[in-house]
Design a protein around this motif. Structure first.
Motif, PDB file in Angstrom:
ATOM      1  N   LEU A 273       0.192  11.515   6.350  1.00 15.08           N
ATOM      2  CA  LEU A 273      -1.062  12.257   6.520  1.00 15.08           C
ATOM      3  C   LEU A 273      -2.254  11.308   6.586  1.00 15.08           C
ATOM      4  O   LEU A 273      -3.130  11.448   7.444  1.00 15.08           O
ATOM      5  N   ILE A 274      -2.256  10.346   5.662  1.00 17.66           N
ATOM      6  CA  ILE A 274      -3.363   9.383   5.649  1.00 17.66           C
ATOM      7  C   ILE A 274      -3.446   8.672   7.003  1.00 17.66           C
ATOM      8  O   ILE A 274      -4.511   8.545   7.607  1.00 17.66           O
ATOM      9  N   ARG A 275      -2.275   8.247   7.484  1.00 17.69           N
ATOM     10  CA  ARG A 275      -2.260   7.525   8.755  1.00 17.69           C
ATOM     11  C   ARG A 275      -2.727   8.421   9.904  1.00 17.69           C
ATOM     12  O   ARG A 275      -3.438   7.975  10.818  1.00 17.69           O
ATOM     13  N   LEU A 276      -2.305   9.711   9.846  1.00 16.18           N
ATOM     14  CA  LEU A 276      -2.674  10.638  10.913  1.00 16.18           C
ATOM     15  C   LEU A 276      -4.174  10.906  10.921  1.00 16.18           C
ATOM     16  O   LEU A 276      -4.807  10.931  11.965  1.00 16.18           O
ATOM     17  N   VAL A 277      -4.724  11.121   9.729  1.00 18.94           N
ATOM     18  CA  VAL A 277      -6.135  11.474   9.637  1.00 18.94           C
ATOM     19  C   VAL A 277      -7.010  10.286  10.015  1.00 18.94           C
ATOM     20  O   VAL A 277      -7.944  10.407  10.793  1.00 18.94           O
ATOM     21  N   PHE A 278      -6.693   9.107   9.455  1.00 19.77           N
ATOM     22  CA  PHE A 278      -7.583   7.960   9.652  1.00 19.77           C
ATOM     23  C   PHE A 278      -7.184   7.078  10.831  1.00 19.77           C
ATOM     24  O   PHE A 278      -7.927   6.195  11.229  1.00 19.77           O
ATOM     25  N   ARG A 279      -5.966   7.280  11.341  1.00 23.27           N
ATOM     26  CA  ARG A 279      -5.510   6.507  12.497  1.00 23.27           C
ATOM     27  C   ARG A 279      -5.561   5.005  12.234  1.00 23.27           C
ATOM     28  O   ARG A 279      -5.889   4.217  13.105  1.00 23.27           O
ATOM     29  N   LYS A 280      -5.317   4.631  11.003  1.00 20.12           N
ATOM     30  CA  LYS A 280      -5.397   3.215  10.647  1.00 20.12           C
ATOM     31  C   LYS A 280      -4.416   2.935   9.534  1.00 20.12           C
ATOM     32  O   LYS A 280      -4.100   3.830   8.734  1.00 20.12           O
TER      33      LYS A 280
ATOM     34  N   VAL B 128       9.880  11.580  -0.634  1.00 18.60           N
ATOM     35  CA  VAL B 128       9.527  12.532   0.432  1.00 18.60           C
ATOM     36  C   VAL B 128       8.036  12.841   0.382  1.00 18.60           C
ATOM     37  O   VAL B 128       7.315  12.687   1.372  1.00 18.60           O
ATOM     38  N   VAL B 129       7.563  13.244  -0.828  1.00 15.38           N
ATOM     39  CA  VAL B 129       6.158  13.631  -0.942  1.00 15.38           C
ATOM     40  C   VAL B 129       5.246  12.433  -0.663  1.00 15.38           C
ATOM     41  O   VAL B 129       4.247  12.550   0.051  1.00 15.38           O
ATOM     42  N   GLY B 130       5.619  11.270  -1.207  1.00 17.91           N
ATOM     43  CA  GLY B 130       4.831  10.054  -0.987  1.00 17.91           C
ATOM     44  C   GLY B 130       4.751   9.717   0.490  1.00 17.91           C
ATOM     45  O   GLY B 130       3.682   9.374   1.013  1.00 17.91           O
TER      46      GLY B 130
ATOM     47  N   MET C  14       0.833  -1.203   0.000  1.00 18.42           N
ATOM     48  CA  MET C  14       0.000   0.000   0.000  1.00 18.42           C
ATOM     49  C   MET C  14       0.867   1.253   0.000  1.00 18.42           C
ATOM     50  O   MET C  14       0.611   2.217  -0.726  1.00 18.42           O
ATOM     51  N   TYR C  15       1.916   1.209   0.800  1.00 15.10           N
ATOM     52  CA  TYR C  15       2.837   2.343   0.892  1.00 15.10           C
ATOM     53  C   TYR C  15       3.480   2.614  -0.465  1.00 15.10           C
ATOM     54  O   TYR C  15       3.560   3.763  -0.916  1.00 15.10           O
ATOM     55  N   SER C  16       3.889   1.541  -1.177  1.00 10.99           N
ATOM     56  CA  SER C  16       4.550   1.768  -2.459  1.00 10.99           C
ATOM     57  C   SER C  16       3.574   2.338  -3.490  1.00 10.99           C
ATOM     58  O   SER C  16       3.965   3.124  -4.354  1.00 10.99           O
ATOM     59  N   LEU C  17       2.286   1.975  -3.360  1.00  9.81           N
ATOM     60  CA  LEU C  17       1.306   2.586  -4.260  1.00  9.81           C
ATOM     61  C   LEU C  17       1.183   4.081  -3.973  1.00  9.81           C
ATOM     62  O   LEU C  17       1.062   4.901  -4.884  1.00  9.81           O
ATOM     63  N   VAL C  18       1.249   4.451  -2.685  1.00  5.93           N
ATOM     64  CA  VAL C  18       1.193   5.870  -2.326  1.00  5.93           C
ATOM     65  C   VAL C  18       2.436   6.597  -2.854  1.00  5.93           C
ATOM     66  O   VAL C  18       2.362   7.760  -3.267  1.00  5.93           O
TER      67      VAL C  18
END
Lengths: 394, 550
Positions: free
Chosen positions: A272-279, A264-266, A183-187
Motif C-alpha cells: 500500500l505504501i508503495r502504491l500510494v507514494f510510488r516510491k 501477509v499484513v506487513g 525498511m520492509y522488515s520494519l514494516v
C-alpha cells in the motif's frame, strides 16, 4: 487508581509522546529547506522536550513497576523489550544534547515505538520470579545488557541515516536492495503489531487438541485464525477456521500462524505504501537526510560502539558468567542465548578490528552497525521464541 | 638483511620505515607520502620485514588483522550453527545411540544430517576447539608483532626530530617565535598534565602513552581467560559430579574426600497468589503453577583424618545449611548446587505372600528399594528370595529384564517364594500391576500392599579452581578495553630553529578534536604560529577538485 495502573498509564504517556515527537522531529528536519539550522533548532527543541517528557514517563513506568512487582521489571519479554525501547531513547537524548541531531530522533523514535509496540504484544501482567531469577544478578546483568543494546542500537540508527543519504536511489544496486529490505522488515514488525492488536481487540480464540513432539496429548489456544495446524490437531472451538495445513510435530504451528499473518499484513501494508507514494520507503526518507553531516553520523556510529561494546562485554558476558556460575553451577553452557551473546561480542570485535585495523569507516562501518542491530534483534526475538533454551522466559 | 643507516647516522633494524632517532622516512614510498604512517611509529615489524622461512610465513599469517578478523567471523558463524538444533547436553537421551536416534526421530532428515556432521556436539568438536586455538595464537602473535617494536620505539624516542618528520605530521605549525616561546609552551603543556622533555632547541610533550598498550592489555586478558578454560582439563582443577540424595539419606560427596552429606529433606514451594502474592494472581492463572523455591536442607559432616574409608562413626558436623537455587553451599573450595529434584520417589514396597486360592497369608515383607535384602524370612519357615532387582524396569532383552536407570521409578522384582506347601519354590517376576510366572503356574503370589515415598534432591558437586584465573582474565580485558578506548596518546614536538622561527607538530592516536583543544590553549598562551590540519586540508582539496570535475 492503583500503582500498577499508574505504571501502565505512564507507559502509554511515553508511547504517545514518542509518537508525537517523531513527527515534530520529522517536521524540524523537513522544514529546514535552505540548510540554515534556525528552524531545525527551534522545532528540534520542541521535539526533544516532548521526547524527554516521554522518557521521564517511561522511567516512571519502570520505577513504579519495580515497586509493584518487588523485582527489577526486566524478567520477561514484555518487560525486557520495553526497557530496550527506553534505553534506546535515553541514549538518543544524550546524543541530542551533544550533537543536536534532529534527524537521529526521526529515525530512533519510530524504531523505539516499534520495539515498545512489539513488547506490548506479550503478556504484560506482573509475574512472580522463578527460583533461578531470584537474585540481585537479575537486575545487574539484565540492566547492563539492556543499556548496552540501547547504545549499540543508536550506532545502527546513525548507520542507517548514513546509508539513507549515501545509497543512490536512482541506480539499481545491492545496497539499494538491502537498504529497502531493512525498511520492509520494519514494516513487517508493524504488520505483527497491527495483526495482534486486531485479533486481541476482536477477542479471537480457537482451541485445538494436538499431539506434541514427545507424543503427549496437549492443547493450544490460537489468537489468530489458524492457517497451520499443530501435529494431529483436533478443533475444540466451533466455527473457528480449520487449519489449512497440518505441520509435523517439531514445528510450532501456532507461532508459524502468527508469523504468517504478520508477513501477509506487513506485506500488504508495504505494498500500500508503495502504491500510494510510488516510491521506495528509503527513497521517501532520503530527502530528510539532505542536510545530514555524514562525518558526524560516522562518528556517532563509532562512538556508540566504543561505549556500547565494553558495556555489552561486561553485562552480557562477564556478569552473565558470574550469575550462571551461581545459579547453574557453570559459567558457560553453550545455551543458545549465551552463544548469541558471544556471536554479538565477536561481531562487534570484528567491527572494531576492521575499523581500527583496516580503515573500514563510513559506509562499510554503517552497514556493519546495521548488521550488528540485526544480530541483537535476532537474539532478542528468534532465540527467545524459536530456539528454546534456558532463557525462554516469555 | 642489512641494517638501515639513516642520514643522521642512526642504525635502524631492517624494515624500519621512519628512523628511530630523527624520524626521517627511510624508503621512497614513505618519502612520497604527504603524511607519515604513525600507527606503529614507523617501526620494523617482524611480519612486514621477513618472509622467507616457514616460521616467517606462519608468523606473518597470524599477525595479520585480516586473518584475525577472518578467524573471528568463522568462529562466529560456527557458534551460530550450533544453535540451530539443541546441543546433545540439552537432549533427553544419554547413550550415543539414543542421542543419534533422538535427532532423527524429532528432527527428521535435518536431524540426521546435523548429527552426522557432529553439530550436536559442535563446541567440543576438534575443529571448533582448533579454531579457538588459532584465535589464541593470532592474539599472541599479532600483539607481539606490534607491541615489541612500538614499546621500544616509544621508550627510546628523541626530543628532536628531523623537519621532514615534523612536516609529515597531521598537525603542523610554522612561523615566527619569541625568545621565551618554548619556555611558555612548556609551562602551559605542563599545566595541561603533559610530560615535557627538552633537548637543546626543542621540546617533546607527551600525555597518555599508556593508552597505546590498551589493545595488548585486553588481548592479554583474553589469553589468560582462554588459558584458564584450558586448565580445567587438568586433573584436580575441576570437579563436576552429580549427587542424588534422598530425604534422610547420608552419602559421601563424590570427589570431595572426607566429606559426607545428610539430607534433612527437600522442599518445593509454589506461588499461591494469595496475600502478598495477590498481584501475581493473573500471571499464575495464565500459566498454572509457578515455582517459588527449591530447597534441600542438609548437614555436612567431615570424617576425621586417619579414619578408615567408609568409617563414619567419628564424623563431625561441620555445618547445617539450606541449599537453594542461586544460593549454593560453599565449603573448602567446593560448592553444592540445588539442580534437580524428584518428588515422591518410591522408598519401599510392601507385599503379602498369599495362597492364590485361599488367600491365606504367609506373612508380609517390605522391600527397601534402594538397599533391598536378598532374602525375607516370613512365618512358619516361608521365605521370599530376591533373585533379581531392576529399579527402573524397561523391558526384556534376550529374555533378561533390563533397568533404564538406577533410580527406583518402576521397580521390577524376580523372586523365588518358598513355603511349607511348595518346598521346591516358585518363581515369579513382579512389576507394578503385573506379574509374570515364567516357570508355570504358581500356587502362591505376592499381593501388593502399599508403598512409602520420599523426595530426592539432585545436587551438583562443583570445584573450579580456574575461576580466579578466569576472573583475572575478564578484569584485565575490561581494563585493557577502557585503557585503549577512553584514553589517547597525544604528543607535540616543538623546535625553535636558528632564525628564531617555530616548527611544531602534533600527533594523537585518536580524538584529534581533543588534541586541537589542548593546542588551542598552548597556542594562545605561548603565541605559537597558527596550526593547520593537513588531513582536513587534503580532504577539502579533494572535495574542491571533485566539484570542479562535475
Amino acid at each position: 487508581m492503583t500503582l500498577a495502573d499508574i505504571s501502565s498509564n505512564l507507559l502509554y504517556v511515553a508511547f504517545i509522546a514518542y509518537l508525537i515527537a517523531t513527527f515534530v522531529f520529522g517536521g524540524a528536519v523537513k522544514g529546514n529547506k535552505k540548510g540554515t539550522f534556525r528552524s531545525e533548532q527551534r522545532w528540534g527543541k520542541v521535539a526533544i522536550t516532548i521526547t524527554v517528557i516521554g522518557f521521564l514517563a517511561q522511567v516512571g513506568y519502570f520505577i513504579t513497576r519495580w515497586v509493584v512487582t518487588g523485582h527489577a521489571p526486566i524478567s520477561n519479554m514484555f518487560e525486557f523489550t520495553t526497557a530496550f525501547g527506553m534505553t534506546l531513547v535515553g541514549g538518543f537524548i544524550i546524543l541530542f544534547a551533544l550533537y543536536k541531531t534532529a534527524v537521529l530522533g526521526m529515525i530512533v523514535l519510530p524504531i523505539a515505538l516499534l520495539i515498545i509496540a512489539y513488547a506490548s504484544m506479550f503478556p504484560s501482567e506482573v509475574s512472580p520470579l522463578i527460583p533461578a531469577l531470584q537474585t540481585n544478578w537479575l537486575a545487574i546483568h539484565v540492566i547492563t545488557v539492556v543499556v548496552a543494546e540501547g547504545i549499540l542500537a543508536i550506532s545502527a540508527a546513525a548507520g542507517l541515516i548514513y546509508l539513507l543519504k549515501v545509497v543512490d536511489q536512482k541506480k539499481k544496486s545491492k545496497q539499494r536492495f538491502w537498504l529497502e529490505a531493512i525498511m520492509y522488515s520494519l514494516v513487517l514488525v508493524l504488520g505483527f503489531v497491527v495483526t495482534s492488536t486486531f485479533f486481541t481487540l476482536t477477542n479471537y480464540e480457537a482451541d485445538f487438541a494436538y499431539v506434541n513432539k514427545d507424543g503427549q496429548p496437549s492443547e493450544i489456544t490460537y489468537n489468530m485464525p489458524a492457517i497451520f495446524g499443530m501435529n494431529e490437531f483436533e478443533p475444540m472451538t466451533d466455527g473457528a477456521l480449520t487449519p489449512l495445513v497440518e505441520m509435523p510435530p517439531i514445528v510450532h504451528a501456532g507461532k508459524l500462524t502468527t508469523v504468517f499473518w504478520s508477513l501477509v499484513v506487513g506485506t500488504v501494508l508495504y505494498a500500500l505504501i508503495r502504491l500510494v507514494f510510488r516510491k521506495r520507503i528509503s527513497a521517501m526518507l532520503q530527502p530528510f537526510t539532505k542536510n545530514v553531516n555524514l562525518q558526524l553520523m560516522d562518528e556517532i556510529n563509532y562512538r556508540s560502539v566504543i561505549i556500547g561494546f565494553p558495556i555489552f562485554s561486561l553485562g552480557a558476558l562477564i556478569f552473565a558468567m558470574i550469575w550462571a556460575q551461581i545459579a547453574w553451577s557453570r559459567f558457560w553452557g553453550w545455551d543458545p542465548k549465551e552463544v548469541w551473546a558471544l556471536v554479538t561480542f565477536l561481531f562487534y570485535a570484528a567491527y572494531l578490528h576492521l575499523r581500527l585495523g583496516r580503515g573500514w569507516a563510513g559506509e562499510k562501518s554503517a552497514w556493519l552497525a546495521v548488521i550488528g542491530f540485526v544480530i541483537i534483534m535476532f537474539n532478542l526475538v528468534a532465540v527467545n521464541l524459536i530456539i528454546a533454551g534456558l532463557h525462554s522466559y516469555a | 638483511m642489512d641494517k638501515l643507516i639513516c642520514k643522521c647516522g642512526h642504525e635502524n633494524p631492517p624494515g624500519t620505515i621512519l628512523c628511530e632517532s630523527c624520524g626521517r622516512p627511510l624508503n621512497e614510498q614513505e618519502q612520497d607520502k604527504k603524511l607519515a604512517d604513525m600507527r606503529y611509529e614507523g617501526t620494523a615489524r617482524r611480519s612486514q620485514t621477513y618472509n622467507k622461512s616457514i616460521i616467517d610465513k606462519i608468523w606473518n599469517f597470524f599477525s595479520s588483522v585480516k586473518v584475525g578478523v577472518g578467524i573471528i567471523i568463522i568462529l562466529l558463524i560456527a557458534a551460530a550453527l550450533g544453535t540451530i538444533l539443541p546441543q546433545k547436553q540439552y537432549v533427553p537421551a544419554t547413550t550415543e545411540a539414543d542421542i543419534e536416534a533422538y535427532y532423527t526421530d524429532i528432527y527428521g532428515s535435518v536431524g540426521t544430517v546435523y548429527h552426522a556432521l557432529g553439530f550436536h556436539d559442535l563446541y567440543n568438536s576438534f575443529w571448533f576447539i582448533s579454531l579457538v586455538g588459532m584465535l589464541a595464537i593470532s592474539l599472541i602473535i599479532a600483539s607481539l608483532d606490534r607491541f615489541v617494536p612500538l614499546y621500544k620505539s616509544l621508550k627510546n624516542q628523541r626530543v628532536l626530530r628531523h623537519s621532514s618528520f615534523m612536516h609529515k605530521q597531521r598537525i603542523v605549525a610554522e612561523g615566527p617565535g619569541d625568545a621565551d616561546t618554548l619556555k611558555k609552551a612548556e609551562e602551559k603543556l605542563t599545566g595541561l598534565k603533559y610530560k615535557v622533555s627538552t633537548d637543546k632547541n626543542g621540546l617533546l610533550a607527551e600525555k597518555g602513552r599508556f593508552s597505546r598498550w590498551g589493545p595488548y592489555v585486553n588481548h592479554i586478558g583474553l589469553i589468560i581467560f582462554l588459558f584458564g578454560v584450558m586448565l580445567r582439563m587438568m586433573p584436580g582443577f575441576y570437579v563436576d559430579e552429580t549427587l542424588w540424595i534422598r530425604e534422610g539419606e547420608t552419602r559421601a560427596i563424590p570427589d570431595a574426600p572426607g566429606y559426607v552429606l545428610e539430607s534433612k529433606g527437600f522442599t518445593l514451594e509454589t506461588y499461591t497468589g494469595e496475600g502478598e502474592e495477590e498481584k501475581f494472581g493473573e500471571a499464575i492463572d495464565r500459566v498454572g503453577t509457578v515455582a517459588k523455591n527449591y530447597q534441600t536442607d542438609v548437614v555436612l559432616y567431615k570424617i576425621p583424618e586417619g579414619a578408615l574409608p567408609g568409617d563414619t562413626a567419628d564424623m563431625e558436623v561441620v555445618e547445617e545449611h539450606a541449599i537453594r537455587v542461586n544460593q549454593p553451599f560453599k565449603f573448602d573450595g567446593y560448592a553444592l548446587y540445588q539442580m534437580d529434584f524428584q518428588q515422591d520417589e518410591l522408598k519401599t514396597m510392601s507385599f503379602e505372600l498369599q495362597n492364590k486360592e485361599t488367600s491365606e497369608s504367609r506373612g508380609e515383607l517390605t522391600i527397601d528399594l534402594v538397599n533391598p535384602e536378598t532374602t525375607y524370612e516370613l512365618e512358619d519357615g516361608s521365605v521370599v528370595e530376591l533373585l533379581g532387582y531392576y529399579p527402573d524396569f524397561s523391558g526384556f532383552e534376550n529374555g533378561e529384564p533390563q533397568t533404564a536407570t538406577p533410580l527406583p521409578k518402576n521397580p521390577g522384582f524376580l523372586v523365588k517364594m518358598t513355603t511349607p506347601d511348595t518346598p521346591d519354590g516358585e518363581t515369579s517376576f513382579i512389576t507394578i500391576q503385573n506379574t509374570v510366572e515364567p516357570l508355570g503356574d504358581n500356587d502362591y503370589k505376592l499381593a501388593f500392599q502399599g508403598v512409602e515415598t520420599r523426595d530426592a534432591s539432585g545436587l551438583t558437586v562443583r570445584k573450579d579452581r580456574t575461576l580466579p584465573i578466569l576472573g583475572l582474565g575478564g578484569l584485565i580485558f575490561m581494563i585493557g578495553v577502557a585503557q585503549g578506548m577512553y584514553f589517547n596518546h597525544r604528543r607535540f614536538w616543538i623546535q625553535q630553529q636558528a632564525d628564531g622561527s617555530i616548527l611544531l607538530a602534533g600527533h594523537t592516536n585518536k580524538n584529534w578534536f581533543g588534541l586541537k583543544k589542548d593546542l588551542d590553549q598552548v597556542t594562545e598562551h605561548a603565541s605559537l604560529p597558527t596550526y593547520r590540519d593537513q588531513q582536513e586540508d587534503m580532504e577539502a582539496q579533494e572535495k574542491r577538485e571533485g566539484e570542479q570535475l562535475t
